[in-house]
Design an enzyme around this catalytic site. Structure first.
Site, short mmCIF file in Angstrom:
data_model
loop_
_atom_site.label_atom_id
_atom_site.label_comp_id
_atom_site.label_asym_id
_atom_site.label_seq_id
_atom_site.Cartn_x
_atom_site.Cartn_y
_atom_site.Cartn_z
N PHE A 18 -3.79 -80.00 -94.78
CA PHE A 18 -3.50 -81.17 -94.59
C PHE A 18 -4.17 -81.77 -93.74
CE2 PHE A 18 -1.46 -84.80 -92.84
CZ PHE A 18 -1.19 -85.65 -93.91
N ASP A 69 -9.88 -78.32 -87.00
CA ASP A 69 -8.76 -79.40 -87.25
C ASP A 69 -7.56 -79.13 -86.16
OD1 ASP A 69 -6.97 -81.48 -87.48
OD2 ASP A 69 -7.14 -81.56 -89.63
N LYS A 83 -3.27 -87.24 -82.54
CA LYS A 83 -1.94 -87.39 -82.08
C LYS A 83 -1.51 -87.55 -80.85
CE LYS A 83 -0.53 -85.53 -86.82
NZ LYS A 83 0.01 -86.87 -87.34
#
Length: 408
Positions: free
Chosen positions: A147, A232, A261
């Protein structure tokens, strides 16, 4: 044309049978109005312990005083210039973030998906300019069940049909291999490979942690093959796993680190591509950009986030409280928990399917004042703010046991 329904409350607008919001999410039926630390309050005054923390965007809790203060100070001075001009906060932020991540240079963006898209562009450009891949033939190897976001390019290499179906045609240039499989990865890499892009821990897949040595193997393989290792760390980074970056658990240094984030402190969207100068210098003016990327408000908040992480306090908290989380979940094996995976303050919990889906368990926990979110099947994710106390964490674990053993 229907008149605006401004007389309805926010809760009525959100929960209406014919909502005004596009249905691209399936939230739990709670309408949050206020928050502080690890707790949120709904529009009716009900309090909930937040065990999701905005998918790690709220690593430092809701409205952390140092972050709120930094935002307020900057709001009174300057919020946006675009990158047409310099601003007095951006270079300092980039320098501090580069030092924190052990890199040389930073490309600031906004959302996590933008960081991934930027990382893909940088890797391809590096492949052409430095490695010498023939024009338009660069490939990037990725892992199944990944993801990385939901833009058109990113869903092109997703294996989640919910994210892909109906959004083709897809962007070429990606090879998908099983996660945690070095042999498959080696077989997929060739002279056209510009990069290997993986999550050190797969969050959306259910907090899937690779075998010890996998990340080291990826680093060695990419070095031998002459391609980039792009990590990531948008969900796994910035303290979540007990280290600043999850790759540090194997003392691995990627060529490129993608961040987002938590970098925005739960206040503004902030993301970044952090890498060596040899990688990021392939970009030249006009080749990539973002009007809001690196804006002064984002840089001020991002700098305050880096300052919190420089103390090491939050990494220590994630490690120590992660032990409590792990021990609590271990005690629930056979009591409704079929299995779990955890690192730091992050866990994927596989609930016995006989007790319900992950969504159903999340709704039961919500009714008991605990907010979590399901992922696939009967798996739920736990990722509380790193500011949560041991007592609050024990309360959440006790409520989980109650929900699983007694129902709700």
């Amino acid at each position: 044309m229907t008149a605006p329904s401004s007389h309805r409350t926010s809760a009525e607008l959100i929960l209406a049978e014919e909502p005004v919001l596009a249905h691209n999410y399936h939230p739990l039926p709670v309408v949050v109005a206020r928050a502080e630390g690890a707790w949120v309050e709904d529009v009716e005054g009900g309090r909930y312990l937040d065990m999701l923390a905005g998918y790690s965007a709220l690593n430092f809790g809701h409205r952390h005083p140092a972050l709120i203060e930094a935002a307020h100070r900057q709001l009174d001075r300057l919020t946006l210039t675009s990158r047409a001009f310099h601003n007095d906060r951006l270079a300092g932020f980039a320098e501090r973030l580069a030092a924190l991540t052990g890199t040389d240079m930073v490309l600031p963006m906004n959302t996590g998906a933008e960081a991934v898209e930027s990382g893909i562009k940088v890797a391809r450009k590096w492949g052409y300019d430095v490695k010498g891949v023939p024009a338009d033939r660069a490939t990037i190897v990725v892992a199944a069940d990944n993801f990385h976001g939901r833009t058109t390019t990113i869903v092109s290499f997703s294996t989640d049909e919910t994210a892909r179906a109906g959004f083709g045609p897809f962007t070429p240039g990606f090879r998908i291999v099983p996660y945690n499989d070095l042999a498959a990865l080696e077989a997929a890499v060739d002279e056209t490979t510009a990069a290997v892009l993986i999550e050190p821990i797969q969050g959306e897949a259910g907090v899937v942690i690779p075998d010890d040595g996998y990340l080291t193997g990826v680093r060695e393989l990419t070095r031998r093959a002459g391609c980039l290792f792009v990590a990531d760390e948008i969900q796994s980074g910035l303290g979540r796993t007990g280290r600043t970056l999850a790759v540090e658990h194997e003392s691995v240094v990627p060529d490129v680190v993608l961040l987002g984030k938590a970098l925005g402190g739960g206040i503004v969207p902030v993301s970044a591509v952090a890498a060596s100068r040899d990688v990021l210098r392939v970009l030249h003016p006009g080749e990539h950009g973002s009007t809001f990327g690196g804006n002064p408000l984002a840089a001020a908040v991002g700098t305050a986030v880096v300052e919190l992480l420089e103390t090491g306090e939050f990494q220590r908290r994630a490690t120590e409280l992660g032990g409590i989380l792990r021990d609590g979940l271990e005690g629930l094996i056979g009591k409704g928990v079929a299995g779990y995976r955890s690192r730091g303050l992050w866990a994927g919990v596989d609930v016995d399917p006989a007790l319900g889906t992950g969504r159903e368990v999340s709704e039961r926990l919500m009714r008991e004042g605990i907010l979590v979110k399901d992922t696939h099947g009967s798996t739920i994710r736990l990722a509380p703010p790193l500011t949560i106390t041991a007592e609050e964490l024990q309360e959440a674990l006790g409520t989980l046991e109650k929900v699983l053993t007694q129902g709700s």
